[in-house]
Enzyme design. Structure first.
Site, short mmCIF file in Angstrom:
data_model
loop_
_atom_site.label_atom_id
_atom_site.label_comp_id
_atom_site.label_asym_id
_atom_site.label_seq_id
_atom_site.Cartn_x
_atom_site.Cartn_y
_atom_site.Cartn_z
N LYS A 49 -67.15 21.08 24.38
CA LYS A 49 -67.85 21.69 23.24
C LYS A 49 -69.36 21.68 23.50
O LYS A 49 -70.05 22.67 23.25
CB LYS A 49 -67.54 20.91 21.95
CG LYS A 49 -66.13 21.18 21.42
CD LYS A 49 -65.72 20.18 20.34
CE LYS A 49 -64.26 20.40 19.94
NZ LYS A 49 -63.75 19.39 19.01
N GLN A 93 -65.11 14.10 15.64
CA GLN A 93 -63.97 14.37 16.52
C GLN A 93 -62.76 13.55 16.08
O GLN A 93 -62.86 12.33 15.89
CB GLN A 93 -64.36 14.04 17.98
CG GLN A 93 -63.29 14.34 19.00
CD GLN A 93 -62.99 15.83 19.14
OE1 GLN A 93 -63.87 16.68 19.09
NE2 GLN A 93 -61.71 16.16 19.31
N ASP A 116 -65.94 22.19 10.72
CA ASP A 116 -64.49 22.34 10.89
C ASP A 116 -63.83 22.94 9.66
O ASP A 116 -62.65 23.30 9.70
CB ASP A 116 -63.86 20.97 11.16
CG ASP A 116 -63.73 20.66 12.64
OD1 ASP A 116 -63.59 21.62 13.42
OD2 ASP A 116 -63.77 19.48 13.01
#
Ligand code: NAD
Length: 284
Positions: A49, A93, A116
């Protein structure tokens, strides 16, 4: 002929377009990523990422925390990032160590920095037909891949296998918004193959290697394989037996090279989206 839904190629196209939008900006969008513990897969994902973010001009701040970080300490880190006006987007994460309550952590991320799209406010907006600050990255990547290949969703029977909060449920809402008839299956679904055989669009997100074979797929169906499973042999497996299913499907994702790159592209597009949202707050 079966169409290969190439997520790698499509994501490169999206990322080139994103880099062009970011290039002229004086202040670059900034993504903060918190990673707790030493999960090797999580480390690989975070590195990837960061690499992709830098390639498109997004600044990234990686905050590695030790496995024994307390829930309170993690929540404090999130509070600091929520308050920090230089940060546009926050990602924690997953998975988190077992002693941390994941839902509490997700709830703590400010909805307008929730890259997210997992915060209940954003999921609630999505479920009620509103517009969340960000759409969950994997479902969003799947929809973009279907769009890229001009796959008609309206009126189609979309069957999703896997009811997680990060893939199955938000994807069901997004496909409903696009007027699909949606069936959401899970580990307790009975006679799974009778459901999958009626799917015009079949999306598999279970992590069960080769769960789906050719006999379970309707001829010419569109098949999307989200699953990632690392076998004892060290190889990666998807949910779909690609060799047999690609003989009957009308279109299918490779795995790897399908949903994975689209998820990362969506994450970076979401960061840019939150950057613009943030800018609109500060300008008004
Ligand atoms: P999860 O691991 O939280 O849950 C799995 C889901 O699959 C559950 O809803 C369960 O009921 C269902 N399931 C398990 N076995 C089943 C069976 N035999 N029949 C029917 N349903 C069954 O789900 P998740 O976090 O959404 O992850 C699913 C898979 O997708 C994992 O392999 C994960 O690594 C992968 N994934 C990939 C990406 C990507 O970008 N490529 C993103 C997210 C998740």
């Amino acid at each position: 002929m079966t169409i290969l839904l190439d997520g790698k190629k499509t994501s490169v196209k999206l990322l080139i377009a994103l880099a062009e939008k970011i290039r002229p900006l004086n202040k670059k969008p900034k993504l903060a990523v918190i990673i707790v513990g030493d999960n090797p897969a999580s480390k690989i994902y975070v590195d990837l990422k960061q690499k992709r973010a830098e390639a498109v001009g997004i600044e990234s701040l990686i905050i590695p925390l030790s496995e024994d970080t307390s829930q309170e300490a993690l929540l404090e880190h999130i509070d600091i990032l929520n308050e920090d006006s230089s940060i546009d987007a926050i990602l924690v994460q997953l998975p988190l160590p077992a002693h941390i309550d994941t839902s509490k952590v997700i709830r703590r991320i400010a909805p307008y920095k929730d890259v997210d799209g997992f915060n209940p406010i954003n999921i609630g907006l999505l479920a009620s037909g509103g517009i969340p600050s960000a759409y969950p990255c994997t479902p969003c990547g799947i929809i973009k891949l279907l769009n890229e290949y001009k796959i008609n969703i309206e009126g189609k029977h979309a069957v999703i296998i896997g009811r997680s909060n990060i893939v199955g449920k938000p994807l069901a809402y997004m496909l409903l918004e696009k007027n699909a008839t949606v069936t959401l299956c899970h580990s307790k679904t009975q006679n799974l193959s009778s459901v999958t055989k009626s799917a015009d669009i079949l999306i598999c997100a279970t992590g069960q290697p080769n769960l789906i074979n050719a006999q379970m797929v309707k001829p010419n169906a569109v098949v999307i394989d989200v699953g990632v499973f690392r076998g004892d042999d060290g190889k990666l497996y998807g949910d779909v037996d690609f060799t047999s299913v690609s003989q009957v499907a009308g279109a299918i994702t490779p795995n790897p090279g399908g949903v994975g790159p689209m998820t990362i592209a969506s994450l970076l597009e979401n960061t840019y989206r939150l950057y613009n949202l943030h800018k609109s707050f500060t300008e008004n």
